[in-house]
Write a protein that holds these residues in place. Structure first.
Motif, mmCIF file in Angstrom:
data_model
loop_
_atom_site.group_PDB
_atom_site.id
_atom_site.type_symbol
_atom_site.label_atom_id
_atom_site.label_comp_id
_atom_site.label_asym_id
_atom_site.label_seq_id
_atom_site.Cartn_x
_atom_site.Cartn_y
_atom_site.Cartn_z
ATOM 1 N N ARG B 100 92.680 -19.949 -0.524
ATOM 2 C CA ARG B 100 92.983 -18.876 0.406
ATOM 3 C C ARG B 100 92.344 -19.153 1.762
ATOM 4 N N ASN B 101 92.924 -18.639 2.825
ATOM 5 C CA ASN B 101 92.314 -18.754 4.141
ATOM 6 C C ASN B 101 92.100 -17.349 4.682
ATOM 7 N N PRO B 102 90.822 -16.888 4.867
ATOM 8 C CA PRO B 102 89.588 -17.607 4.530
ATOM 9 C C PRO B 102 89.395 -17.696 3.019
#
Lengths: 495, 495
Positions: B100-102
């Motif tokens: 995931r981002n972040p």
């Protein structure tokens, strides 16, 4: 622009909130969940207009506000999911044993809503911890009605969010007074809210002074009520020797970012960094100072916060033995916060309580301890915190068991090798911590367990199945995980 | 016979309790459970001697005391089972998502012990709610050290039970100061216990005045701490019309028994009986009066309680509009409680707060309401209670939804067609209730959920598996039911 509500009006409004509660509590969990999801939809529908209002009132950047709205909608929908699933009800069922002498009665326990809840939102999260934020979402999920006092720093944003909630109420055909939105900042107003006998709990995010006042009023009532006040934190970070040796530079970069994130206006901002004197700490401090000095000052939420930052920073820096390590470049803008790092010896820190206090903004104090014993001493003397962080290798952890235990004792969330900023919305999150970080270390204000703050158990003894709430019926129509005769199960009960 | 502990000694003892806590908390759940079972064995081994000491000090009959010891041992062993099983730790795990981002961090939450706990036992349960009673058992299960202040009404019993606990500590090789037993009744002593900064929670069973004093001291500390005080209850019983018509005589017999059980010295004693005027209520009152008048006076715990009963009963009977319905036969023994039933009109009751107060002993007040609206009015005006009872047919329940909701709001346990006396020790029990029945309606003092009173959540973020407590490790070596990524499971976590 917005008219303050009078103490007389408050009385009437709370009476209405109580009536709305009586109706709302009788609805099934699915209706609560549907309502919360509809609030999310209405917040989305409020579109760019809402973002622009908030930008104007809070000085927060557009991207941040868009993310925060997304987070707020996620909170509403994920608490709605948890609400509907029902595991948070902590259901325990002990089935009758009519053969026993004396007869063992049938007893079934679940959480029930407390009643009307008052919410005071935070200035630093105009969406996520404000009008339709975590406290409001938790209270609705628990089955409570809500009265929000708009934060004076963003009244128009609050009003627009309030409209989204009211539209959701209308779309869902719920009682109009399920949500009441009021304005005003007079202390009498705050007190008249808290001391009204219909009010059964309070959610608050803000300063220690204000939170403590609410806590005291609530406890001095004829019938004391719970206050969930989150009142700030300095979020200490302990740099353990082996880790410091390995990663001083990398840590400095990460912490420069964490300290200045959002102009340092997060309740999880790392305000204290504790290390042991020596080359490695020097290297870290130099790198941190260099990084901080290159970060441009950012605009704070409003003049009051910016001024308080300047004053508190100046006061902290004026303490004997405290020296400035590095500072961002001054700019001719009173709203901008110039980031700064200061430093002090452990011994000096231990004897000066003022240095233990939060400087709300992009500021952090490095505590130079003379050895591990002094570092432990510092941990033992810190007050309750939302978070604490250990920058440590596994060897460091094994070599410092007393320190790890002491650090755990002062915090709600214990991070290893990370930064405290960033509060994930998930069930495992504990956003809470020992006093004075919050007024009740047993409850979280983030994650679906936050719902439990606004409920209490009731045990139903010897009730016929047909009269029990659906949650407790033999057939388990809602498929809730329940503890039946000491075993967890999501099955029905067969006689 | 026993020397009072001085305030100076208290300081030293609490320091020792803190040290013992530091060691005890590190032990596995199985060690806590083993210790608690050993206390049970030692109580059993204390044999007839312990029963005879308690008989002499409390005037309670031998059979009752033998049953109460059995109950106390059951509490210790059933809370030990729950402790070892670990479900009470409310474990939530959200696994990292590195894509995931972040990045989504790994977060794992469980309850950890609060620290040293002070327990004040009750006079009316010399075993089950005293020295080795529910509060002590809960605190040990939670991982806390315990300081018990012996109840002045049964010091020798307390001392003998204390010996059993100390023998168990010794047999299990635990730190000697894990349990500290002190004597003394000076208010300064009580205050010095509560205000010491090492003390993290308080368990209390007794009068409103004493419980409220502890609550206020605890909240006025620099760091407020939770007080779990159970402070009495009048346990209202509502007689609904159809049920009253059907079973007036049977109810009268059952209630005569419940009112006089154990000389009326139970916190769940039914002190108020609310019905609607008419032939059926007359029939009930006549039958109840007749049954009560035939019940022999029983010896109370001690002179103080017997005298208070006489005085409070006399004061209640002297209130305007209150009349005596029936009384047991007077006997020339100041320790014996003569049972009595009084009666008053709903309107009179509503305007006289004194009549809402508990008369601790075999006494109950029948409130004659003129109609269902007045019965609802009475329910809405009652303070918080441990229990409330509805004597009602299903039709009665459906016809009186507002009454049922109002009655639920004032109690912790809501009984249908039974008597409130008799508090089953099981997980579904909620022995608690809104203020002033207790100081914290969210927690029970009976059943293994009582353990949770002495713990708080901590979230561990980004910890390597090897350093996590066993309870939170991927392998789930203790086979605890945990909520992993929002789903309950007792399986291990596979990467």
């Amino acid at each position: 622009m917005f008219t303050d509500t009078s103490v007389q009006e408050i009385e009437i409004l709370i009476g209405k909130s109580q009536k709305a509660f009586e109706q709302y509590r009788q609805l099934p969990l699915s209706a609560r969940a549907g309502f919360m999801r509809t609030i999310g939809e209405e917040l989305e529908k409020a579109g760019d207009e809402l973002i622009h209002i908030a930008m104007k009132e809070t000085n927060l950047p557009e991207a941040r506000l868009r993310n925060e709205r997304t987070r707020t909608i996620f909170q509403l929908t994920s608490y709605a999911d948890a609400c509907e699933k029902g595991n948070w009800l902590d259901i325990r069922i002990d089935i009758a044993d009519l053969q026993r002498n004396p007869i063992k009665p049938d007893i079934r326990k679940m959480l029930v809503p407390l009643g009307p809840v008052v919410v005071y939102g935070a200035s630093n999260f105009p969406f996520a911890y404000s009008t339709a934020g975590g406290d409001t979402a938790s209270a609705f999920a628990a089955g409570c009605s809500v009265i929000v006092k708009a934060h004076p720093a963003h009244p128009e944003t609050s009003d627009r969010v309030s409209k989204a909630i009211k539209d959701a109420i209308s779309r869902c055909g719920l009682p109009e007074d399920l949500f009441i939105h009021i304005f005003g900042s007079a202390p009498e107003l705050g007190k008249s809210l808290i001391t009204n006998h219909h009010i059964k709990a309070v959610g608050f995010t803000g300063s220690f002074t204000a939170g403590k006042a609410l806590f005291d009023w609530a406890n001095q009532r004829k019938e004391p009520i719970p206050v969930f006040a989150e009142m700030g934190s300095v979020n200490p970070v302990f740099l353990l020797p082996e880790k410091l040796k390995e990663s001083a530079d990398e840590m400095a970069q990460n912490y420069a970012g964490s300290i200045t994130l959002g102009a340092g206006q997060f309740c999880t901002n790392p305000g204290l960094i504790i290390g042991i004197e020596g080359q490695d700490l020097d290297r870290f401090v130099t790198a941190l100072g260099l990084a901080i000095s290159q970060i441009a000052p950012a605009t704070m939420l409003h003049k009051g916060i910016a001024k308080a930052y300047q004053q508190k920073k100046a006061l902290a820096l004026a303490q004997p033995g405290t020296s400035l390590v590095a500072s961002g470049t001054a700019v001719p803008d009173n709203l901008k916060a110039i980031p700064a790092i200061a430093s002090v010896h452990g011994k000096t820190f231990l004897t000066n309580p003022l240095l233990h206090q939060e400087v709300f903004g992009p500021y952090s104090l490095v505590i130079r301890c003379k050895n591990e014993a002094e570092m432990l001493e510092v941990a033992l003397h810190l007050e309750g915190q939302l978070t604490a962080t250990l920058m440590a290798t596994e060897t460091d952890m094994r070599n410092n068991k007393f320190l790890v235990a002491a650090v755990q004792d002062i915090c709600g969330r214990l991070i290893m090798n990370g930064v405290p900023t960033g509060v994930e919305v998930c069930l495992a999150m504990h956003h809470g911590g020992p006093y004075p970080a919050t007024t009740d270390s047993r409850f979280s204000s983030v994650g679906a367990d936050a719902i439990k703050r606004f409920a209490r158990p009731v045990a139903y003894q010897n009730w016929p199945d047909s009269l029990l709430p659906d949650e407790l019926k033999n057939a388990n129509p809602l498929l809730i995980w329940r503890t039946v005769n000491n075993e967890l199960t999501n099955k029905e009960i067969t006689a």
